[in-house]
Each structure stands twice: as structure tokens, then as C-alpha cells.
Design a protein around this motif. Structure first.
Motif, PDB file in Angstrom:
ATOM      1  N   ILE A   1       3.809  -3.107   1.359  1.00 36.86           N
ATOM      2  CA  ILE A   1       2.512  -3.730   0.913  1.00 36.86           C
ATOM      3  C   ILE A   1       3.131  -4.351  -0.596  1.00 36.86           C
ATOM      4  O   ILE A   1       3.865  -3.891  -1.310  1.00 36.86           O
TER       5      ILE A   1
ATOM      6  N   GLY B   1       2.293  -6.514  -3.932  1.00 30.51           N
ATOM      7  CA  GLY B   1       1.274  -6.489  -5.208  1.00 30.51           C
ATOM      8  C   GLY B   1       0.991  -4.957  -5.762  1.00 30.51           C
ATOM      9  O   GLY B   1       1.463  -4.015  -5.142  1.00 30.51           O
ATOM     10  N   THR B   2       0.219  -5.200  -6.749  1.00 29.92           N
ATOM     11  CA  THR B   2      -0.361  -3.570  -7.124  1.00 29.92           C
ATOM     12  C   THR B   2      -1.882  -3.831  -7.144  1.00 29.92           C
ATOM     13  O   THR B   2      -2.600  -4.910  -7.454  1.00 29.92           O
ATOM     14  N   TYR B   3      -2.488  -2.606  -6.964  1.00 33.69           N
ATOM     15  CA  TYR B   3      -3.891  -2.283  -6.863  1.00 33.69           C
ATOM     16  C   TYR B   3      -4.321  -3.125  -7.863  1.00 33.69           C
ATOM     17  O   TYR B   3      -3.913  -3.085  -9.078  1.00 33.69           O
ATOM     18  N   PRO B   4      -5.443  -3.584  -7.867  1.00 29.86           N
ATOM     19  CA  PRO B   4      -6.262  -3.881  -6.321  1.00 29.86           C
ATOM     20  C   PRO B   4      -5.879  -5.176  -5.829  1.00 29.86           C
ATOM     21  O   PRO B   4      -6.281  -5.696  -4.731  1.00 29.86           O
TER      22      PRO B   4
ATOM     23  N   ILE C   1      -3.507  -6.616  -3.503  1.00 25.47           N
ATOM     24  CA  ILE C   1      -2.482  -6.457  -2.762  1.00 25.47           C
ATOM     25  C   ILE C   1      -2.537  -7.364  -1.506  1.00 25.47           C
ATOM     26  O   ILE C   1      -3.519  -7.568  -1.071  1.00 25.47           O
ATOM     27  N   SER C   2      -1.607  -7.105  -0.794  1.00 23.73           N
ATOM     28  CA  SER C   2      -1.417  -7.780   0.572  1.00 23.73           C
ATOM     29  C   SER C   2      -0.296  -7.104   1.495  1.00 23.73           C
ATOM     30  O   SER C   2       0.587  -6.637   1.112  1.00 23.73           O
ATOM     31  N   THR C   3      -0.501  -7.390   2.955  1.00 20.90           N
ATOM     32  CA  THR C   3       0.452  -6.658   3.801  1.00 20.90           C
ATOM     33  C   THR C   3       0.142  -7.905   5.177  1.00 20.90           C
ATOM     34  O   THR C   3      -1.072  -8.333   5.377  1.00 20.90           O
ATOM     35  N   TYR C   4       1.180  -7.565   5.616  1.00 21.65           N
ATOM     36  CA  TYR C   4       0.849  -8.125   7.302  1.00 21.65           C
ATOM     37  C   TYR C   4       1.809  -7.217   8.126  1.00 21.65           C
ATOM     38  O   TYR C   4       2.748  -6.543   7.583  1.00 21.65           O
TER      39      TYR C   4
END
Ligand SMILES: Nc1nc2c(c(=O)[nH]1)N[C@H]1C(S)=C(S)[C@@H](COP(=O)(O)OP(=O)(O)OC[C@H]3O[C@@H](n4cnc5c(=O)[nH]c(N)nc54)[C@H](O)[C@@H]3O)O[C@H]1N2
Ligand SMILES: Nc1nc2c(c(=O)[nH]1)N[C@H]1C(S)=C(S)[C@@H](COP(=O)(O)OP(=O)(O)OC[C@H]3O[C@@H](n4cnc5c(=O)[nH]c(N)nc54)[C@H](O)[C@@H]3O)O[C@H]1N2
Ligand code: SF4
Ligand code: SF4
Ligand code: SF4
Ligand code: SF4
Ligand code: SF4
Ligand SMILES: [Mo]
Lengths: 187, 304, 746
Positions: free
Chosen positions: A44, A46-49, A51-54
Motif C-alpha cells: 500500500i 501513501g499514508t491514510y487516507p 493511499i493506493s495499491t494494485y
């Protein structure tokens, strides 16, 4: 004319559902605890909120200049007539040299045969019969495409014509036949 | 851990077996070199050294090959390595070099043994028996030096091969390290040749402790150690730092550098200058250091 | 980079020795084993049952063995696709840990001592017990619970024939609030969303990419591929959230977001006046009710900035009518999700997205189509097997369904409040429950308050479980009935109608793998006959049943076997308002008013709440966390934790926590932790992730199994329901997101 089979993976559509992972296991009798392919999250970012993932499907990249083939002492690892990298399990002695050579961790020593094993593009059971590989035909997210790059009319040719396909670890000059589309995901 | 959000640890392809195998092949090569060169260029005063080396070589190489076979996924198909050949594959070529070397080392070992038993008899028995003994073995003994000579080439081949095997993996940033950044000259073969000779020599000396004065050999050993220190420093300077700070750091700094090089170097300087019989500790450490080196290289190449 | 974290132990030679053992190990097997890719022999069309979605499948059989399962290519909505779990079917079929023989308890409840018995002994035992209980306490003291499905016709016949009104589906643990909301708004539950054609989709926690329904999941993917926008309200970063705009909303506050949407749409005049005027009632009352539900207010409630709420509402309205504010699926988050789901549908109606492409639609089964002359010809309804009438129960249901002027008036007696069973067993209110028959359901894992459920089990005179595994519930049962799997049996035709009618077949792909297991239809038929209730099962076998079912629809079993699915040839997806936005919906709306009841007369009668009323649920104070749960793509609820291949992919769950909160508590990723609800505790493993609100913790549902017979899953992970109280919501629903927990290092 010889084929140039290729898989295109549209990361924006991959939902990490692992349908491919399981389909592959049954299609190819992959032993318990071993995998020809897996599709884990790429961490994951970035930091909350914000964020992104794939999710990224990992398997043999079907290198056109395959280290595993050149190092194999018995020629068990070879290119077939359609440029697919395959392993002749009768010739293979299980020396694992290819495993040390593969920059994509795509290979493993099959617990049951003692031979090296990896994704075959389902060549024997599916592709040579004119069907799609097991993972592609069960892809729930619709992220996987498969076909012949020498045929401009194939899904993969058409898709790559207007999307940027990237290969993994190009620095090794392995020239994979598996292309990843990063459009729509944060790389 | 689950397959979707991250997967557990992977096993690495080549483990301790291969490391030990590469180490033993080196020792065998080095030991054979020591013995055969002594045999070729030296009067018989070092016969004990010759014997030690000539016996260690076949034993270690055979045990090493055993490990190699056992490490195969299909140990009982090892013969296919000889049946199917791929000249593009360093391993395939290596298989032949090592086979020939093993054969030679066995033959040579036998000849040396035959010679020595003959000589022992000769010391005990009467003149005419002596004649008998010498004549009886003349035929075969004639082969000894030729075998030694050819063996020299193959022992060097074997020692360097263990390096080429790894350096040939172009996709491996560590194994493929080039010598002083010269793409054409891979680093590991050179390092492994030196390490092999020094460990082989050391092992041989251990086998020949209670022999005559070994000072010349210890001098050579010292030179080799110094050479190896230079090589390791080059490696340290050219390769990615992570290799020496990661999970293998302890093995490198403690095993390879301290035990394998620094301490033996000082000890042997001290030994050569003053003390006579300090052979065992020095050689012992050199051998251990050689083993650590193979472990370090084999694992580091696969971990980072 | 996974290579870095290798097993340290390998370093000093273990690698070698491991390889050594491996190396020799292979010798013994070598000649017998080959990794040849499988070339399959025959294909049997059937349907999956690893979850209740029953996706059409093509089962590949080689030498009498199921070697692989694929999606049935004859169904275009599914396109030959099935999920990971469906692919894992053979792993369940051939699992040696399946239950293989009927069993009767010999030891104390819960110490797992059973004796294997013949089916006849099992039937006799159950029959005697049931009749005794009936004589002593009346038939109503027998409760039945199952996962909703075609088995209910057979399973429930036993209870009904004994005069019990207390049969329950699992729906109260699932979409109950949504269904009741639809019922009280449209007069029917049979409403679905046409995601594939939508341009804008807002999920209120619906997680299509983990809570998978293949056709829906593919439809949403298709929409995204065509450039649709996806917005996801979820306190944690679900896979679905990762594919759209994630709004990490405060749990239990969704109704505020939805009401604010309505508020904005009215103030900015963004809604479909004609639709509201022609098809709905109660709009003015609604407008009045949400007058003060401003974006400012909603920002405080939900933690989502008003600008975002306004922007998204505008985008949503701009996409009308191809805009879907999703009505959700599974278990309620709060006690009054009923009103949340109602409000969601009201907002949907405000963009007039009903019976048009890219909106909501009523399922077009035979029953509906026959009201449309130009469509009627396409399909005739399935038949059923005639049953003699059942004795009328002497008492009302324990959950009070059907009682006018109470909540029971609006939730369906077919489903009921399954959570009430444990309560009535323990409190004996309104009257005691003495026997519980459980089919294809695992209350221990699936219903809230697991330990209360165990208490209830212990108080029962009879607990019977029919399953394929020795589940946690089975482990506490008096009788365990081993059913064969879905790959070994026939079932009644599934009516899976959507925009066109659709029938789906289930048929055996292979003969029984374990000869002493049986399909449910046979189990309950035989049990019924043993109990002298044979008349209720007026068919010889399943071929006969299916033939009777298909005949009225003008279809034959062989026809169904050919393709596995049937849809009317040549029929196009049917949206009533596709071509004529003013077309009448009288044939669709099943309530008296023939209007879409924004203000619901029934709800007014039952709850004194004809319109959604906002209840501000408390938010966790410092140091506490809201505990939420969800599905994971590779497991089904309570069903798959022990299936070899799926267990291998994910043997356990973890507790998600935001790194900021971890630091506060001095916890780090991978720590073994204790989650405490104050009353109950569960041990588990911590997963530190940016993908969750700092005031929330999350785990995947279905773990923490206590039956040692589930050898792979036993004792692994957190059982969410162990921590949740058995609260029964406004319409009988379970409640899963209003519990606060503390977390500490174990
Ligand atoms: N806290 C919390 N609780 C929840 C949820 C949540 O998210 N959080 N999710 C809820 C939801 S949405 C639902 S639908 C429920 C589901 O709750 P359940 O319906 O209990 O769960 P299932 O996974 O459907 O499995 C029920 C049982 O069916 C068995 N089974 C599978 N195949 C067969 C068969 O062919 N024959 C028979 N006889 N048995 C079979 C399985 O082994 C399993 O024991 O759980 C609910 N519970
Ligand atoms: N792989 C897989 N697929 C399944 C199932 C399965 O078990 N596994 N089960 C099937 C069944 S029975 C059902 S019902 C469906 C369920 O499908 P979904 O309804 O999509 O169920 P979940 O995946 O539980 O998604 C619920 C989400 O709501 C979030 N959530 C919790 N509390 C709140 C809240 O207060 N507000 C908001 N906005 N979000 C909240 C959770 O974090 C979770 O991500 O899936 C079906 N498909
Ligand atoms: S990915 Fe690895 S195994 Fe596949 S061809 Fe390339 S080198 Fe060989
Ligand atoms: S393991 Fe098999 S395939 Fe790989 S290099 Fe060795 S012989 Fe070739
Ligand atoms: S192509 Fe075939 S072998 Fe390769 S990953 Fe997909 S299913 Fe497995
Ligand atoms: S099946 Fe498709 S979507 Fe699912 S994980 Fe595999 S590649 Fe991704
Ligand atoms: S969603 Fe997956 S598990 Fe459920 S029925 Fe469909 S294929 Fe089977
Ligand atoms: Mo559900």
C-alpha cells in the motif's frame, strides 16, 4: 508463420481475487504449497487516507532471451516452436541452476516430479488446442488477455496498439512476452 | 500472511549443500595442485606433502560430487547431465571438467599410494626384493608425472569453474560482479581460484603436519592470503554495500574476513618468523574461512 | 522484495539437509508422478455451491474424477468465469476431512465423542426425539434454520409437518434490511441493479471485488472499463475501495451521507421531477424530513468533508439515470440499517434510475413477464410438487413476524430473525425452543455472540446438523448428517432470472465420493418417510422431481443438461422504461398503492416510521475501536476455512489497525494481540495498515474455528462473532458494526 504468444495484464482491472491462482493449480496439478502464479497486492502506497495499491500477477514472463534456457545444462528448458519457454521434465535433473538464473522468481522445484516447474502458458492442454490459458479464461476482473502478437487482429495486439505495455526488469535484457499495463494505477 | 495481502518467505534454490560442494571442489583442486606441483618440481623430501595432497583431492571431490547429486531434485537422474549437453551452459561444461579431474585425482592418488608403499617395502626388505618392487611398479609409475601434469590443468579448471558457475548468472548482481568493473573479466573465478589454492594447500599441510619443515609452503600460503585479502577488498569496494551489511554481514566479517584472512595472516607471519609448528591453527582457520566464503557468496547472491 | 526475508535456519547447512531429504523423497515417487497438464474427458454443466451464488459451471471430468471446474461458457453474464473459490471445488469434493457417515453423539455436548451409525438409526433417533418433544412442548418448540435455498422445500417440510412455525433462513444475518426496505418501498424484494451499464456507482460498503457475485463483479468491472466512476464508503480500504474514490466514512453513519445527498439534490434541484411525480408517493414528507440534513451536518456525522459530499452528489445526479447508489448486500452494520437501505432507494428514485439501463430493475421472471403481452410468450413458469396442506401452528413465531402494528409486520416469516432462536432457547421467551434442526448453516460462526450460541446448544434436547464438514455447530450436535457435495447431486432448478428469465441446473458430475453420504433431498425424504410424513415428498427421485418442475415451462431435463442454463432464445434484456420513460410500472410494483412508497404506509404502521429517521450511533472514544468485518475473495463466510486449497491460500485472518493507532498502543505489525469487547476476548495477529480509519479495526469473517475436526482451520484466527452481542435489529436483522473493542498485546 510462427506464433508469438503473449499475455497482457491490465493492472487497473486486477482485483487480486486469485481465481487465476487456483485455476492454474488445478489445470496443471501444481503440488500443495507451490504455485505457478500468484497475484499479491503490491503493497500500500501513501499514508491514510490518501493511499493506493494494485495487485500484480506474478508468473513466468516468457522471456524471448531467457536466462533459464541458456544456463540449463540438459536443455530441458527450451523454447518451443511458438517461442514459449517450456521444461522437458524427463530431461530435467533438478539442478535448480535455472532457478538461480530467473530474475522473476518464476520457477520452483516441483515437489512431486523433482523437476523444475513454472508457467507454461498452458501450452499443451489449452493454447495448442486453440483455447485460452486457464488463468485467462477464469479472470474475474477481466485483467488478463492472451494471444499471438504476430497476429495484428489478436486481442493482445489490438490492446497493445493503444495502451502502453511495459515489461518487468527490462535491464536484464530478457525481453519478456508478458506485458503489464500500468494505466490507471499508481506505479 | 495470506496470498492476497502478501506472501511468506520463499526458499532459495541453492543452499548449504551447494556451498559445501563448491568449497570441497576448491579444496580438491588446491590439494591436487599442491601435490602434483611438488611432485613435478621437487625432490622427494616433501613426499608426505605429496601424499597428503594426492589423497585429499580424490576424497574431497568425490564427497563434493555426492553432495551435488543429493542436492538434485532428481538425484537418480544425475547421469542425464552427461547424456544431454548444452555448451552454452557453464554447468554442462563444468560437469565434464570435474569428471575428468575426479578420474585423474583418483588415478594420481593411487599411483602416489603405490609409489609410497613400494618405497616403504624398499626400506624394510633386502636388495633383490627391492629390485623386484621397483621393477614391478615401473610400468604404472611411468604414468605418475604425466597424470600430475595433466591434472594440474584440470585442477585449475575445477577451481575456476566453481566461480564461473555462479558468475555466469548474468541476472545476478552479486555473482556476476566484474573484476574491477571490466565486463569481460568475471570476479568470482579469480577469487575462487585463489581461495581454492590456499584452502587446498592449507588442507594438505594439515595432512602433512608432522613432516619436515614446511616453511616454504607457509610462505606461499601467506602470499595467497594476502592476495585474497586484496581481492576481497576489491569486491567490497566494487559490489553493492547491502551485500556486506544485510543478513549475511556477520558471516562475512567474522567468518570470511577475521577467521579466514586477518588472524591467519598475522599468525603465519609470526609462525614463519619465530615459531615453527604453528601450522595447524593457521591452516585450520584458512580452511574454515574458505568454507565461509562459499556460504557467503552462494547465499548472498540469492538473498538480495 | 521477498527473497530478503528467507528462513535464517537455512544458513548453516539446513538448506542442504532439507534439500537432501527432498532429494531422496522424490526417488520413491519419481516414476509414479508426472506433472502432465490435464487433458479432460467429459464436461458436465452444473452450478457452483462454494457460496450460494450458484454460478453456472462446466465441470471437467477425467476417468470418473473431477479434475477441474470452469465457468459455464453458455451463460453470457458469467462468460465462463468463476471465482477462486469456485475453482477450488475439487478440493472440497475430495477432502478426506469431509464427514462420511451419519453420527450420533455419545459423550457430553462439545467434547466431540460420536459413534458412526447407519442412516436408519440416525433417522429413527431424530424421529423419536422430535415426536417426544412435540408431545411434551408442542411442535412450535422445534426450530429449523438453514441457508436460504432450494433445500428449504425439503428441509422445512419436516418442521412444518410437525406443526412448527419456527423455520428460519440465514437472511437476518445477510440482506434482510435491504430486502425489507425493498418490500416496503416497492412491494417486492426482487429488485436488482444493472451495474454493467451504469456511469456512476456509489458503494455504501458494498464490496464487489471481495464479496464476490461473479455476474455483479464482472458487471462493475465492465462499467469501470467503460469509464464509470466508482465511489466507495467504507471505514477500511477494501479491494473495491482501491478501485475507486475511497471515502473512509465513520462506521454506522452512512444514513447521514445518504440524507445529505437528498438534501443537496433538493436544494440544488438536481432530482427527476417527472419520475417522482409519476411513480412515487410521499416525496414532500421526505423533503420535509431531510430539510435539516445539510452537508455541514453530515460532515460532522460521517467525517467526510461537505465539499466532497456536495461534489459527489452533483456528479451522481449529473449521471442520472445511469447512476447507482448501491443498496448493499450483507449483514446490517447497525440496528436500523433498514432505514439506511430505504433512504438509499429513495435517493435512487430521485434520479429516476428505475427500469432503465444502468439503474435498478425488477427481475424479469415468468411471473412478471406474463403481465406484459409482448414478453409473455418468451417463458412459462416452472412447476412444483404438490404437497398436502401442513397443520396450522398452534402458536405464533418466536420472532413475532406477521403481527400487525409491530416490526414483525414487515419482515418476512419465510426468513425470520434467526438470531431469536438462541434467545428463545435461553430465555424461553415467548416460549421455549427444545429442538433445533440446522441445515447448511453454522450459527456458531455466522450468528452474533458465539458463546451465547454454545450456551443455547447445551440447553437443547435435540440439535441436528446436516453439513459436509464437522463444523463447530455440528461438533455440538446430537446427530450429524453427512451430505454429499454439490458436485454429487441433483437439485431443483434455480430460477436466476435477471433482465431476462434464466433457469440453471445442478446435476451430479461424479458418483458419490464417500458412499455413505447423501443429497439433502434424499435425506429429508427418507427422514420424512421414517416419520410417516411421506405424503409431503410426492416424487420418486430427483429426475422425477425435475421433470415435474420443468414440464409446465415446456422444458425437459435433457434439454437443461445440454447447456446447463436456459434463457429464452432471442429475448433482449427487458427494461420497462427503456424506450418509454413514462411507461407504467403497475405490472412491476407489487404493493397496494402501485406507487414507489418513499413514505411507506407499512413502515408507518409497523414502526411508526413511514420515512427514514436518523439515529446518531455513538462513535468510539479514545482508546476504543469500532470493530468491522468483511469478506475475502478466497473464502466463503463459514464455509471454506478448511477447504485444502483455500486454507492454503489464506489459513487465518488478521486484525487490521492503522499504524498511527498501533504506535499509540505500542503495537507493531505481526504482534500477537488480544481483542476485547469487554465481555469477550479473542486472540489474533495484528496487521498494521494505512488502509483503515484510526478509530476502527477490521478482520475478515469466518475464522476462529473451534471444531478440532476442521483440522486445517482449527484454532486459527479471530472469530468476529465471538465479540459481537446478539442484538436483534429493527427488522430482525443481525448487527455487526456497532461494537467497540480494545486491543492489547497478548
Ligand atoms: N460478524 C459477521 N457475521 C456474519 C457476516 C459478517 O460479515 N460479519 N456475514 C454474514 C453473511 S453475509 C452471511 S450470508 C452468513 C453466512 O452464514 P452461513 O450460511 O452459516 O455460512 P456459509 O458459508 O454459507 O456456510 C454454511 C455451512 O454450509 C456448509 N455447506 C457447504 N456446502 C454444503 C452442502 O452442499 N450441503 C450442506 N448440508 N452444507 C454445506 C458449510 O460447510 C458451512 O458449514 O454469515 C453472516 N455472518
Ligand atoms: N469471496 C466471497 N464472496 C462472497 C461471499 C464470501 O463469503 N466470500 N459471501 C457472499 C455473501 S453471503 C454476501 S452477503 C456478499 C456480501 O458482499 P458485501 O456486502 O460486499 O460484503 P463485505 O465484503 O462484507 O463488505 C462489507 C464492507 O462493509 C464495510 N463496513 C463495515 N461497517 C461499515 C459501515 O458502518 N459503513 C460502511 N459504509 N461500510 C462498513 C466492511 O469494511 C466491508 O468492507 O458476498 C457474497 N460473495
Ligand atoms: S521468467 Fe524466468 S523462467 Fe520464465 S522464461 Fe524468463 S527466466 Fe525463464
Ligand atoms: S533444474 Fe532442470 S530445467 Fe532447471 S537447469 Fe536444471 S536441468 Fe535445466
Ligand atoms: S498460463 Fe497456465 S500455467 Fe501459466 S499461470 Fe496461467 S494457468 Fe498457470
Ligand atoms: S483472476 Fe484476474 S483479476 Fe483475479 S487476481 Fe487473477 S488476474 Fe487479477
Ligand atoms: S461466486 Fe464463486 S464460489 Fe460463489 S457460486 Fe460463484 S463461483 Fe462459486
Ligand atoms: Mo450473505
Amino acid at each position: 508463420m510462427a506464433k508469438k504468444y503473449s499475455m497482457v495484464i491490465n493492472l487497473a482491472r486486477c482485483i487480486g481475487c486469485q481465481a487465476c491462482t487456483v485455476a492454474c493449480k488445478f489445470q496443471n496439478n501444481v503440488p500443495e504449497g507451490q504455485y505457478r502464479t500468484k497475484t499479491p497486492a503490491n503493497g500500500i502506497k501513501g499514508t491514510y487516507p490518501d493511499i493506493s495499491t494494485y495487485f500484480i500477477k506474478e508468473a513466468c514472463q516468457m522471456c524471448q532471451n531467457a536466462p533459464c534456457v541458456s544456463v540449463c545444462p540438459t536443455k530441458a528448458s527450451h523454447y518451443n516452436e511458438d517461442g514459449v519457454v517450456l521444461i522437458d521434465i524427463n530431461k530435467c535433473v533438478g539442478c535448480k541452476y535455472c532457478m538461480t538464473a530467473c530474475p522473476y522468481d518464476a520457477r520452483f522445484l516441483n515437489k512431486e516430479t523433482g523437476a523444475a516447474d513454472k508457467c507454461t502458458f498452458c501450452y499443451e492442454a489449452k493454447v495448442s488446442q486453440g483455447e485460452k490459458p486457464a488463468c485467462v479464461s477464469t479472470c474475474l476482473g477481466g485483467a488478463l488477455m492472451f494471444g499471438d502478437l504476430n497476429d495484428p487482429a489478436s486481442d493482445v495486439s489490438k490492446f497493445l496498439a493503444n495502451h502502453k505495455g511495459e515489461v518487468r526488469k527490462p535491464e536484464f535484457g530478457t525481453h519478456p512476452n508478458v506485458y503489464y499495463i500500468y494505466e490507471g494505477v499508481v506505479k | 500472511m495470506d496470498v492476497t495481502w502478501g506472501i511468506g518467505a520463499e526458499e532459495i534454490a541453492w543452499g548449504g549443500m551447494i556451498a559445501i560442494y563448491l568449497f570441497l571442489a576448491g579444496v580438491a583442486g588446491g590439494a591436487f595442485l599442491t601435490a602434483s606441483l611438488t611432485d613435478l618440481f621437487n625432490k622427494n623430501q616433501y613426499s608426505k606433502v605429496i601424499r597428503s595432497g594426492a589423497y585429499i583431492a580424490p576424497l574431497t571431490i568425490i564427497f563434493g560430487l555426492l553432495l551435488l547429486v543429493v542436492d538434485l531434485g532428481k538425484p537418480f537422474s544425475f547421469w542425464k547431465l552427461l547424456l544431454y549437453v548444452n555448451f552454452k551452459s557453464v554447468m554442462s561444461i563444468g560437469v565434464f571438467i570435474i569428471s575428468v579431474f575426479s578420474a585423474l585425482s583418483v588415478v594420481y592418488g593411487f599411483l602416489v599410494w603405490q609409489k609410497s608403499t613400494a618405497e616403504r617395502k624398499l626400506r624394510q626388505t633386502s636388495a633383490n626384493a627391492q629390485v623386484a618392487a621397483t621393477t614391478s611398479s615401473k610400468g604404472l609409475q611411468a604414468l605418475r608425472k604425466p597424470v600430475a601434469a595433466v591434472g594440474v590443468l584440470f585442477s585449475i579448471g575445477t577451481a575456476t569453474y566453481t566461480g564461473f558457475l555462479l558468475s555466469a548468472i548474468t541476472t545476478n548482481n552479486f555473482w556476476h560482479t566484474a573484476f574491477l568493473g571490466l565486463e569481460s573479466i568475471p570476479f568470482l573465478p579469480i577469487l575462487f581460484l585463489v581461495s581454492a589454492t590456499s584452502t587446498g594447500l592449507a588442507a594438505t599441510l594439515i595432512g602433512a603436519v608432522k613432516c619436515c619443515d614446511l616453511t616454504p609452503y607457509k610462505k606461499i600460503d601467506m602470499v595467497l592470503i594476502i592476495l585474497e585479502i586484496i581481492l576481497i577488498s576489491i569486491l567490497y569496494l566494487t559490489a553493492d554495500p547491502i551485500f556486506f551489511t544485510g543478513s549475511m554481514a556477520t558471516l562475512f566479517w567474522l567468518g570470511v574476513v577475521t577467521v579466514g584472512l586477518i588472524v591467519p595472516l598475522f599468525l603465519s607471519i609470526y609462525g614463519v618468523s619465530k615459531h615453527k609448528n604453528i601450522v595447524l591453527p593457521v591452516c585450520g582457520m584458512v580452511v574454515i574461512g574458505g568454507l565461509c566464503l562459499r556460504y557467503f557468496v552462494v547465499f548472498t547472491g540469492q538473498l538480495f | 522484495m521477498k527473497r530478503r526475508n528467507f528462513i535464517k535456519g537455512m544458513l548453516y547447512g539446513t538448506g542442504g539437509t532439507m534439500a537432501l531429504m527432498g532429494g531422496l523423497g522424490t526417488f520413491s515417487k519419481m516414476d509414479t508422478l508426472k506433472a502432465e497438464a490435464i487433458n479432460t474427458d467429459t464436461t458436465v454443466f452444473s452450478s457452483c455451491e462454494i457460496c450460494r451464488n450458484q454460478c453456472p459451471i462446466a465441470v471437467k471430468v477425467k476417468d470418473g474424477k473431477v479434475v477441474k471446474i470452469e465457468g459455464n461458457p453458455n451463460d453470457t453474464a458469467f462468460g465462463g468465469v468463476i471465482c477462486a473459490r469456485g475453482n477450488a471445488g475439487p478440493s472440497l469434493l475430495y477432502d478426506p476431512q469431509r464427514i462420511k457417515k451419519p453420527m450420533i453423539r455419545t459423550g457430553e455436548r462439545g467434547d466431540g465423542k460420536f459413534k458412526e451409525v447407519s442412516w436408519d438409526e440416525a433417522y429413527t433417533y431424530i424421529a423419536d426425539k422430535l415426536y417426544n418433544i412435540k408431545d411434551q412442548f408442542g411442535g412450535e418448540s422445534i426450530a429449523l434454520a438453514s441457508r436460504k435455498g432450494p433445500h428449504d422445500w425439503f428441509f422445512r417440510s419436516i418442521g412444518k409437518a410437525m406443526g412448527s412455525p419456527n423455520y428460519f433462513s440465514h437472511e437476518a444475518t445477510c440482506p434482510m434490511t435491504r430486502n425489507v426496505a425493498l418490500d416496503t418501498t416497492f412491494g417486492t424484494e426482487a429488485i436488482a441493479a444493472d451495474y454493467g451499464n451504469a456511469k456512476y456507482i456509489i458503494s455504501v460498503g458494498r464490496n464487489w471485488f471481495e464479496g464476490i457475485q461473479v455476474a455483479q463483479t464482472r458487471a462493475v468491472s465492465k462499467a469501470l472499463n467503460n469509464g464509470a466512476k466508482l465511489v466507495v464508503l467504507d471505514p477500511r480500504f477494501s479491494v473495491t475501495a482501491s478501485k475507486g474514490e475511497w471515502l473512509p466514512i465513520k462506521g454506522a453513519s452512512d444514513l447521514a451521507f445518504v440524507m445529505a445527498m437528498a438534501n443537496i439534490m433538493i436544494n440544488e434541484n438536481l432530482y427527476d421531477h417527472d419520475f417522482i411525480a409519476q411513480y412515487t408517493v410521499g416525496f414532500d414528507k421526505w423533503a420535509e424530513a431531510i430539510k435539516d440534513k445539510t452537508p455541514e451536518w453530515a460532515e460532522k456525522e460521517t467525517g467526510i468533508s461537505q465539499d466532497k459530499i456536495i461534489r459527489i452528489t452533483r456528479e451522481f445526479a449529473a449521471a442520472k439515470p445511469k447512476a447507482i447508489l448501491d443498496f448493499g448486500w450483507r449483514t446490517a452494520y447497525t440496528s436500523n440499517d433498514y432505514q439506511l437501505r430505504r433512504a438509499i432507494m429513495i435517493v435512487n428514485m430521485m434520479v429516476g434510475n428505475f427500469e432503465v439501463p444502468g439503474g435498478y430493475y425488477h427481475n424479469k421472471g415468468a411471473a412478471v413477464l406474463k403481465r406484459f403481452p409482448e414478453q409473455a410468450a418468451y417463458v412459462k413458469a416452472l412447476g412444483g410438487i404438490k404437497q398436502p396442506s401442513f397443520p396450522t401452528a398452534s402458536k405464533g413465531r418466536i420472532d413475532g413476524t406477521g403481527v400487525k402494528g409491530t416490526p414483525g409486520q414487515i419482515f418476512s416469516a419465510y426468513d425470520g430473525a434467526v438470531g431469536q432462536i438462541t434467545e428463545s432457547i435461553l430465555t424461553e421467551q415467548p416460549y421455549p425452543i427444545k429442538a433445533w434442526l440446522v441445515h447448511r448453516f453454522n450459527p456458531y460462526i455466522s450468528n452474533t455472540d458465539s458463546s451465547r450460541t454454545i450456551e443455547a446448544f447445551k440447553k437443547l434436547d435435540l440439535l441436528v446438523t446436516c453439513d459436509v464438514y464437522m463444523t463447530d455447530t455440528a461438533y455440538y450436535s446430537d446427530v450429524v448428517l453427512p451430505e454429499c457435495t454439490y458436485l454429487e447431486r441433483y437439485e431443483p432448478i434455480f430460477d436466476m432470472s435477471g433482465l431476462t428469465p434464466k433457469f440453471v441446473l445442478r446435476q451430479p458430475a461424479v458418483p458419490l465420493v464417500y458412499s455413505d453420504t447423501k443429497p439433502y433431498w434424499q435425506i429429508y425424504k427418507e427422514l420424512g418417510e421414517k416419520m410417516g410424513l411421506g405424503d409431503y415428498f410426492a416424487f420418486t427421485d430427483m429426475e422425477d422431481y425435475l421433470t415435474q418442475q420443468l414440464a409446465p415451462a415446456g422444458l425437459t431435463l435433457d434439454q437443461m443438461k445440454e447447456k446447463g442454463v436456459w434463457t429464452p432464445p432471442g429475448m433482449k434484456p427487458f427494461y420497462v422504461r427503456a424506450n418509454d420513460p413514462k411507461a407504467s410500472l403497475d405490472n412491476i410494483l407489487a404493493n397496494k398503492s402501485k406507487k414507489i412508497e418513499l413514505f411507506s404506509e407499512e413502515a408507518e404502521e409497523a414502526l411508526k416510521e413511514g420515512l427514514p429517521v436518523y439515529v446518531s450511533h455513538p462513535q468510539p472514544e479514545e482508546g476504543k475501536f469500532r470493530f468491522v468485518q468483511g469478506k475475502v475473495a478466497v473464502h466463503t463466510n463459514a464455509g471454506t476455512a478448511n477447504i485444502p486449497v483455500l486454507n492454503e491460500l489464506m489459513p487465518t485472518n488478521t486484525l487490521w489497525m492503522n499504524p498511527a493507532s498501533c504506535t499509540k498502543l505500542g503495537l507493531k505489525n505481526g504482534d500477537t494481540i488480544v481483542v476485547s469487547s469487554g465481555k469477550y476476548e479473542q486472540k489474533g495477529q495484528l496487521k498494521s495498515t494505512e488502509g483503515i480509519r484510526p478509530d476502527t479495526v477490521f478482520c475478515y469473517h469466518g475464522f476462529g474455528r473451534i471444531s478440532p475436526e476442521l483440522k486445517r482451520a482449527f484454532g486459527k484466527g479471530i472469530n468476529d462473532n465471538y465479540l459481537l452481542p446478539n442484538e436483534i435489529g429493527v427488522v430482525g436483522n443481525n448487527v455487526t458494526s456497532t461494537t467497540f473493542v480494545t486491543v492489547r498485546k497478548a
